[in-house]
Design a protein around this motif. Structure first.
Motif, mmCIF file in Angstrom:
data_model
loop_
_atom_site.group_PDB
_atom_site.id
_atom_site.type_symbol
_atom_site.label_atom_id
_atom_site.label_comp_id
_atom_site.label_asym_id
_atom_site.label_seq_id
_atom_site.Cartn_x
_atom_site.Cartn_y
_atom_site.Cartn_z
ATOM 1 N N TYR A 192 -2.916 -3.733 -6.975
ATOM 2 C CA TYR A 192 -2.903 -2.281 -7.165
ATOM 3 C C TYR A 192 -3.767 -1.609 -6.102
ATOM 4 N N GLU A 193 -3.228 -0.521 -5.548
ATOM 5 C CA GLU A 193 -3.951 0.286 -4.565
ATOM 6 C C GLU A 193 -4.101 1.707 -5.100
ATOM 7 N N GLN A 194 -5.297 2.234 -5.003
ATOM 8 C CA GLN A 194 -5.576 3.593 -5.452
ATOM 9 C C GLN A 194 -5.190 4.552 -4.328
ATOM 10 N N LEU A 195 -3.919 4.943 -4.302
ATOM 11 C CA LEU A 195 -3.394 5.805 -3.254
ATOM 12 C C LEU A 195 -2.612 6.962 -3.867
ATOM 13 N N GLU A 196 -2.385 7.982 -3.071
ATOM 14 C CA GLU A 196 -1.545 9.112 -3.442
ATOM 15 C C GLU A 196 -0.341 9.152 -2.512
ATOM 16 N N PRO A 197 0.809 9.634 -2.974
ATOM 17 C CA PRO A 197 1.946 9.782 -2.056
ATOM 18 C C PRO A 197 1.607 10.771 -0.942
ATOM 19 N N SER A 198 1.955 10.427 0.272
ATOM 20 C CA SER A 198 1.738 11.348 1.381
ATOM 21 C C SER A 198 2.808 12.439 1.361
ATOM 22 N N PRO A 199 2.504 13.628 1.882
ATOM 23 C CA PRO A 199 3.495 14.712 1.875
ATOM 24 C C PRO A 199 4.679 14.386 2.784
ATOM 25 N N VAL A 200 5.834 14.964 2.454
ATOM 26 C CA VAL A 200 7.057 14.757 3.228
ATOM 27 C C VAL A 200 7.278 15.953 4.143
ATOM 28 N N ASP A 201 7.371 15.689 5.425
ATOM 29 C CA ASP A 201 7.700 16.724 6.397
ATOM 30 C C ASP A 201 9.221 16.760 6.533
ATOM 31 N N PRO A 202 9.881 17.835 6.108
ATOM 32 C CA PRO A 202 11.346 17.866 6.140
ATOM 33 C C PRO A 202 11.947 17.651 7.517
ATOM 34 N N ASP A 203 11.194 17.971 8.564
ATOM 35 C CA ASP A 203 11.700 17.827 9.926
ATOM 36 C C ASP A 203 11.349 16.492 10.568
ATOM 37 N N HIS A 204 10.538 15.686 9.865
ATOM 38 C CA HIS A 204 10.112 14.405 10.444
ATOM 39 C C HIS A 204 9.894 13.418 9.303
ATOM 40 N N GLU A 209 -3.903 -5.025 4.001
ATOM 41 C CA GLU A 209 -3.894 -3.660 4.525
ATOM 42 C C GLU A 209 -2.499 -3.035 4.529
ATOM 43 N N VAL A 210 -1.497 -3.783 4.064
ATOM 44 C CA VAL A 210 -0.115 -3.335 4.218
ATOM 45 C C VAL A 210 0.151 -2.034 3.477
ATOM 46 N N ALA A 211 -0.218 -1.957 2.212
ATOM 47 C CA ALA A 211 0.111 -0.768 1.417
ATOM 48 C C ALA A 211 -0.488 0.494 2.029
ATOM 49 N N ARG A 212 -1.717 0.406 2.488
ATOM 50 C CA ARG A 212 -2.356 1.594 3.086
ATOM 51 C C ARG A 212 -1.697 1.976 4.400
ATOM 52 N N ALA A 213 -1.241 0.987 5.164
ATOM 53 C CA ALA A 213 -0.524 1.299 6.399
ATOM 54 C C ALA A 213 0.808 1.980 6.093
ATOM 55 N N LEU A 214 1.483 1.545 5.034
ATOM 56 C CA LEU A 214 2.776 2.135 4.668
ATOM 57 C C LEU A 214 2.638 3.551 4.152
ATOM 58 N N ASN A 215 1.480 3.886 3.621
ATOM 59 C CA ASN A 215 1.290 5.167 2.952
ATOM 60 C C ASN A 215 1.561 6.370 3.844
ATOM 61 N N ASP A 216 1.500 6.187 5.156
ATOM 62 C CA ASP A 216 1.770 7.281 6.090
ATOM 63 C C ASP A 216 3.258 7.632 6.173
ATOM 64 N N LEU A 247 13.853 -10.434 -4.352
ATOM 65 C CA LEU A 247 12.924 -9.486 -4.979
ATOM 66 C C LEU A 247 11.612 -9.648 -4.209
ATOM 67 N N PRO A 248 11.575 -9.146 -2.985
ATOM 68 C CA PRO A 248 10.537 -9.549 -2.030
ATOM 69 C C PRO A 248 9.215 -8.824 -2.224
ATOM 70 N N ASN A 249 8.178 -9.430 -1.663
ATOM 71 C CA ASN A 249 6.861 -8.806 -1.724
ATOM 72 C C ASN A 249 6.872 -7.438 -1.054
ATOM 73 N N LYS A 250 7.716 -7.233 -0.021
ATOM 74 C CA LYS A 250 7.739 -5.937 0.662
ATOM 75 C C LYS A 250 8.154 -4.807 -0.282
ATOM 76 N N PHE A 251 8.973 -5.114 -1.277
ATOM 77 C CA PHE A 251 9.366 -4.101 -2.254
ATOM 78 C C PHE A 251 8.140 -3.619 -3.033
ATOM 79 N N PHE A 252 7.346 -4.544 -3.528
ATOM 80 C CA PHE A 252 6.176 -4.172 -4.319
ATOM 81 C C PHE A 252 5.086 -3.554 -3.448
ATOM 82 N N GLU A 253 4.977 -4.000 -2.202
ATOM 83 C CA GLU A 253 4.027 -3.369 -1.277
ATOM 84 C C GLU A 253 4.426 -1.930 -0.986
ATOM 85 N N ALA A 254 5.732 -1.674 -0.894
ATOM 86 C CA ALA A 254 6.189 -0.303 -0.679
ATOM 87 C C ALA A 254 5.834 0.591 -1.858
ATOM 88 N N ILE A 255 5.967 0.063 -3.069
ATOM 89 C CA ILE A 255 5.589 0.852 -4.246
ATOM 90 C C ILE A 255 4.092 1.148 -4.222
#
Length: 268
Positions: free
Chosen positions: A80-92, A158-165, A184-192
Motif C-alpha cells: 500500500y502507498e499513501q498517494l493521491e490521484p494526480s490531476p488530469v490535464d485534458p490537453d496532455h 519506487e514504482v507506484a510513486r513514479a507512476l503517480n505522475d 494478473l500481473p504485478n504491474k496491474f496492482f502497482e498501477a492501482i
C-alpha cells in the motif's frame, strides 16, 4: 536427509505463473522448453504440502494438467502507498506501460496504437530489458514521431510513486501464450497503487476487477486500432473518475488486504 527435515512443517511451492508454452522460437523450443518441462516434473512431489499461484485460471490449469490439488491463489500484489490521484490535464493525457520490454506481452501493439492516438495522448515506456529486447522498440516509428518516449526505470519499491505522475496504465496482453491469457500481473496492482486508471484487453483475470471497481476500460479486440479507438473515446472526466476509483480500491488491493489471505493459505 534435508527433505524430511523440511517436511516437519508446511512446504509451500510457489508456482507463480505458467512454466510451459511461453515461446515459439528455435531457442525456446530447443533449450528453454525442455528445461521448463523437466522442472515441472517435480511439482507432484509429496514433499510439497501446498501449492500457490497468482491467478485463478492458472490454478485451474495446474490442477487440470498436472493432477495436483488445486493451488491456492495469492495475487502478485503491491504494498500500500499513501498517494493521491494526480490531476488530469485534458490537453496532455499520459499513458504508461512499465515492466519488462516483452514484445510477447503486446508492447508492439501499444506502440502501433500510439501512432493512431489523438494529439492529447502520449505514451511513456518505463521498461527494463537487454539490447536485444530494447533495440526493436527504439526503432519503432512511434519513437521517431515523438508519440512515445522512454524513461528510466526505477527500483521496485519506487514504482507506484513514479507512476503517480501519469494517467492511464496500458496492460494489453494479446492471448499469444498461457501466461498472457491468465495474466494478473504485478504491474496491474502497482498501477492501482499509483492511482492510475487502467486500459486492458479482454484478459479474463483482470476484467472482473476493472468492471466491478470502475477504474479502467476494457478494449474490444486485440489490434492496435482497437486499442487506439478505446483510448480516443475516453474523456478527461472519465479518466479522472477512473483514478479516483483506483484510489478507493488501493487499500484492499494491496498487501494489507492480501496478507491475511497468504497467512491463511500457508497455515500461519
Amino acid at each position: 536427509e534435508a527433505i524430511p527435515a523440511m517436511a516437519n512443517g508446511p512446504v509451500v511451492l510457489d508456482l507463480h505463473e505458467v512454466y510451459s508454452g511461453n515461446g515459439t522460437g528455435f531457442v525456446y523450443n530447443t533449450l528453454i522448453a525442455p528445461y521448463d518441462d523437466w522442472l515441472l516434473t517435480f511439482i507432484t512431489s509429496p514433499v510439497f504440502t501446498k501449492h500457490l499461484t497468482v491467478a485463478e485460471g492458472i490454478a485451474d490449469l495446474y490442477r487440470d494438467q498436472y493432477g495436483i490439488e488445486r493451488p491456492g491463489v495469492i495475487r502478485n500484489i503491491a504494498p500500500y502507498e499513501q498517494l493521491e490521484p494526480s490531476p488530469v490535464d485534458p490537453d496532455h493525457i499520459v499513458l504508461v506501460h512499465h515492466g519488462y520490454a516483452a514484445v510477447e506481452r503486446g508492447i508492439d501493439i501499444m506502440l502501433d496504437a500510439s501512432l493512431l492516438l489523438e494529439p492529447r495522448f502520449s505514451l511513456v515506456l518505463m521498461v527494463l530489458g537487454d539490447e536485444r529486447s530494447l533495440a526493436p522498440l527504439r526503432a519503432h516509428p512511434a519513437i521517431a514521431a515523438g508519440r512515445a518516449v522512454f524513461r528510466e526505470p526505477v527500483g521496485v519499491t519506487e514504482v507506484a510513486r513514479a507512476l503517480n505522475d501519469y494517467d492511464l496504465e496500458l496492460i494489453f496482453f494479446p492471448p499469444r501464450f498461457a501466461n498472457n491469457i491468465y495474466a494478473l500481473p504485478n504491474k496491474f496492482f502497482e498501477a492501482i497503487q499509483g492511482r492510475l486508471g487502467v486500459v486492458i484487453g479482454e484478459s479474463p483475470e483482470i476484467v472482473g476487477f476493472v468492471r466491478e471497481r470502475g477504474f479502467g476500460a476494457v478494449v474490444d479486440g486485440w489490434t492496435a486500432s482497437d486499442l487506439a479507438a478505446a483510448i480516443n473515446s475516453l474523456t478527461a472526466e472519465q479518466i479522472a473518475d477512473m483514478k479516483l476509483a483506483a484510489d478507493r480500491a488501493a487499500l484492499d488491493l494491496s498487501t494489507r488486504g492480501e496478507g491475511p489471505r497468504f497467512l491463511a493459505e500457508v497455515g500461519a
